[in-house]
Design a protein around this motif. Structure first.
Motif, short mmCIF file in Angstrom:
data_model
loop_
_atom_site.label_atom_id
_atom_site.label_comp_id
_atom_site.label_asym_id
_atom_site.label_seq_id
_atom_site.Cartn_x
_atom_site.Cartn_y
_atom_site.Cartn_z
N PRO A 1 35.01 30.26 33.99
CA PRO A 1 36.42 30.64 33.74
C PRO A 1 36.82 31.89 34.51
CG PRO A 1 35.05 31.30 31.90
CD PRO A 1 34.14 30.55 32.82
N LEU A 2 38.02 31.84 35.08
CA LEU A 2 38.56 32.95 35.87
C LEU A 2 40.06 33.03 35.67
CD1 LEU A 2 36.81 32.43 39.34
CD2 LEU A 2 36.26 34.22 37.69
N LYS A 3 40.61 34.20 35.91
CA LYS A 3 42.05 34.37 36.04
C LYS A 3 42.30 34.96 37.41
CE LYS A 3 43.25 34.90 31.17
NZ LYS A 3 43.89 35.76 30.14
N CYS A 4 43.17 34.29 38.17
CA CYS A 4 43.33 34.66 39.59
C CYS A 4 44.80 34.85 39.96
CB CYS A 4 42.73 33.58 40.49
SG CYS A 4 41.01 33.20 40.14
N SER A 5 45.01 35.46 41.10
CA SER A 5 46.34 35.65 41.67
C SER A 5 46.29 35.37 43.17
CB SER A 5 46.85 37.09 41.46
OG SER A 5 46.98 37.40 40.10
N LEU A 6 47.43 34.87 43.69
CA LEU A 6 47.61 34.77 45.14
C LEU A 6 48.46 35.97 45.53
CD1 LEU A 6 47.34 33.20 47.83
CD2 LEU A 6 49.51 32.06 47.24
N VAL A 7 47.92 36.79 46.42
CA VAL A 7 48.57 38.04 46.82
C VAL A 7 48.97 37.97 48.28
CG1 VAL A 7 48.32 40.55 47.01
CG2 VAL A 7 47.18 39.32 45.13
N ALA A 8 50.24 38.27 48.57
CA ALA A 8 50.71 38.38 49.95
C ALA A 8 50.60 39.83 50.39
CB ALA A 8 52.15 37.90 50.06
N VAL A 9 50.00 40.04 51.57
CA VAL A 9 49.82 41.39 52.10
C VAL A 9 50.60 41.51 53.40
CG1 VAL A 9 48.16 43.13 52.85
CG2 VAL A 9 47.51 41.47 51.08
N SER A 10 51.48 42.51 53.48
CA SER A 10 52.32 42.67 54.67
C SER A 10 51.56 43.36 55.79
CB SER A 10 53.57 43.48 54.33
OG SER A 10 53.24 44.84 54.16
N LYS A 11 52.17 43.41 56.96
CA LYS A 11 51.55 44.05 58.11
C LYS A 11 51.48 45.56 57.95
CE LYS A 11 53.04 40.32 61.18
NZ LYS A 11 53.90 39.92 62.32
N THR A 12 52.23 46.09 57.00
CA THR A 12 52.19 47.53 56.73
C THR A 12 51.33 47.86 55.51
OG1 THR A 12 54.22 47.39 55.41
CG2 THR A 12 54.45 47.88 57.77
N VAL B 1 52.25 36.55 44.52
CA VAL B 1 53.06 35.35 44.70
C VAL B 1 53.05 34.50 43.44
CG1 VAL B 1 53.35 33.24 46.06
CG2 VAL B 1 52.66 35.37 47.18
N THR B 2 51.86 34.31 42.85
CA THR B 2 51.71 33.53 41.62
C THR B 2 50.33 33.81 41.04
OG1 THR B 2 51.89 31.32 40.63
CG2 THR B 2 50.80 31.47 42.77
N SER B 3 50.12 33.42 39.80
CA SER B 3 48.82 33.60 39.16
C SER B 3 48.51 32.41 38.28
CB SER B 3 48.79 34.90 38.34
OG SER B 3 49.79 34.89 37.34
N ARG C 1 42.59 36.62 44.56
CA ARG C 1 41.80 37.62 43.85
C ARG C 1 41.71 37.29 42.37
NH1 ARG C 1 45.05 43.00 45.69
NH2 ARG C 1 44.83 42.86 47.97
N THR C 2 40.59 37.70 41.76
CA THR C 2 40.50 37.62 40.31
C THR C 2 41.26 38.80 39.72
OG1 THR C 2 38.47 38.94 40.23
CG2 THR C 2 38.22 36.55 40.50
N PHE C 3 41.52 38.73 38.42
CA PHE C 3 42.26 39.80 37.76
C PHE C 3 41.50 41.13 37.77
CE2 PHE C 3 45.68 37.66 34.90
CZ PHE C 3 46.18 36.99 36.01
#
Length: 284
Positions: free
Chosen positions: A212-223, A229-231, A272-274
């Motif tokens: 079991p995991l809790k995860c997120s999709l993370v957007a990282v900018s060029k800066t 984005v969602t979890s 990433r995981t939480f």
């Protein structure tokens, strides 16, 4: 011969009586066309049009209740001589104010026509309600399928969507897709991107992840700026594991969401995981 053309043919009516029916919109197409041709050269009908404007609310009320004003006593409807008079909150609304007083014969005729028109509307509404009820009741029945290995049947409601909204977005609406597999975690991810006026719509296909995991999709900018984005949660059986004995676990996970970042400003995505562990990074 149209109804308008028959007006004044010995029944005591005149062609000018069609003005009120025209204002109420209850003439059929042929009658309305004939009246409009007559109206072009008739100043009497032109005056009638102005006089009858605004009368439909009153006529509609009379069609529903032929005697809305017949008993004006505040005690009407009660046999109790000691009953309390009706208050302003319980009295019916006042009749619409009109400046024209049509003749009783013309008023009766118009009330009858409006009553017929409103009855047709009510019947049509009942048909629409019945059709909607049939869809509500009959719709789920179509989704019931028979499943049995011995010739018998068992009722099981079929999944109304062959694919999830996220899977549909990933498969059908993402013009650009990038994928990567982490060499350590072995988690595989494919991110689909779609530019929007508000930012970027992203959909994720995730494989070879165990819970079991809790995860997120993370957007990282060029800066270096980050946006989630969602979890989601990964159950203990996981997703995208073709050798699993669990049928659900054999399928990839599909999720989607949005970022305010412009597509060209995104450098990469991270799953990433939480607790902050990075499972896979996908270059944008």
């Amino acid at each position: 011969m149209t109804t308008y053309e028959q007006s004044g043919q010995g029944d005591g009516t005149t062609a000018h009586d069609a003005a009120a029916a025209y204002v109420l919109g209850i003439l059929d197409e042929a009658d309305a066309t004939a009246f409009e041709a007559h109206l072009a050269g008739c100043h009497i009908c032109a005056l009638h049009l102005e006089e009858f404007a605004g009368m439909e609310p009153m006529l509609a009320m009379l069609a529903d209740n032929p005697d809305p004003f017949g008993q004006s006593s505040p005690y009407r409807g009660s046999d109790d001589p000691f009953a309390r008079p009706a208050t302003a909150a319980t009295l019916p609304p006042p009749a619409p104010a009109v400046t024209v007083q049509p003749s009783p014969r013309l008023l009766d005729r118009l009330v009858d026509e409006v009553a017929v028109k409103r009855a047709k509307r009510r019947r049509r509404s009942m048909y629409l309600v019945a059709a909607a009820a049939a869809l509500v009741v009959g719709g789920p029945a179509v989704a019931v399928v028979a499943t049995s290995g011995d010739g018998g049947t068992s009722n099981r409601a079929a999944d109304p969507h062959p694919t999830s909204p996220a899977e549909d977005a990933f498969m059908e609406h993402m013009p650009e897709k990038v994928e990567a597999t982490d060499p350590v975690t072995k988690v595989s991810a494919t991110v689909g991107m779609e530019s929007k006026g508000w930012g970027t719509h992203a959909a994720l296909e995730l494989k070879n992840v165990k819970g079991p995991l809790k995860c997120s999709l993370v957007a990282v900018s060029k800066t270096g700026e980050e946006e989630i984005v969602t979890s989601w949660a990964v159950p203990k059986w996981g997703y995208g594991l073709p050798d699993s004995t669990n049928e659900i676990a054999k399928n990839p996970l599909y999720v989607h969401g949005g970022s305010a970042m412009d597509r060209n400003d995104i450098d990469h995505f991270e799953v990433r995981t939480f607790d902050g562990k990075r499972l896979v990074e996908v270059e944008a």
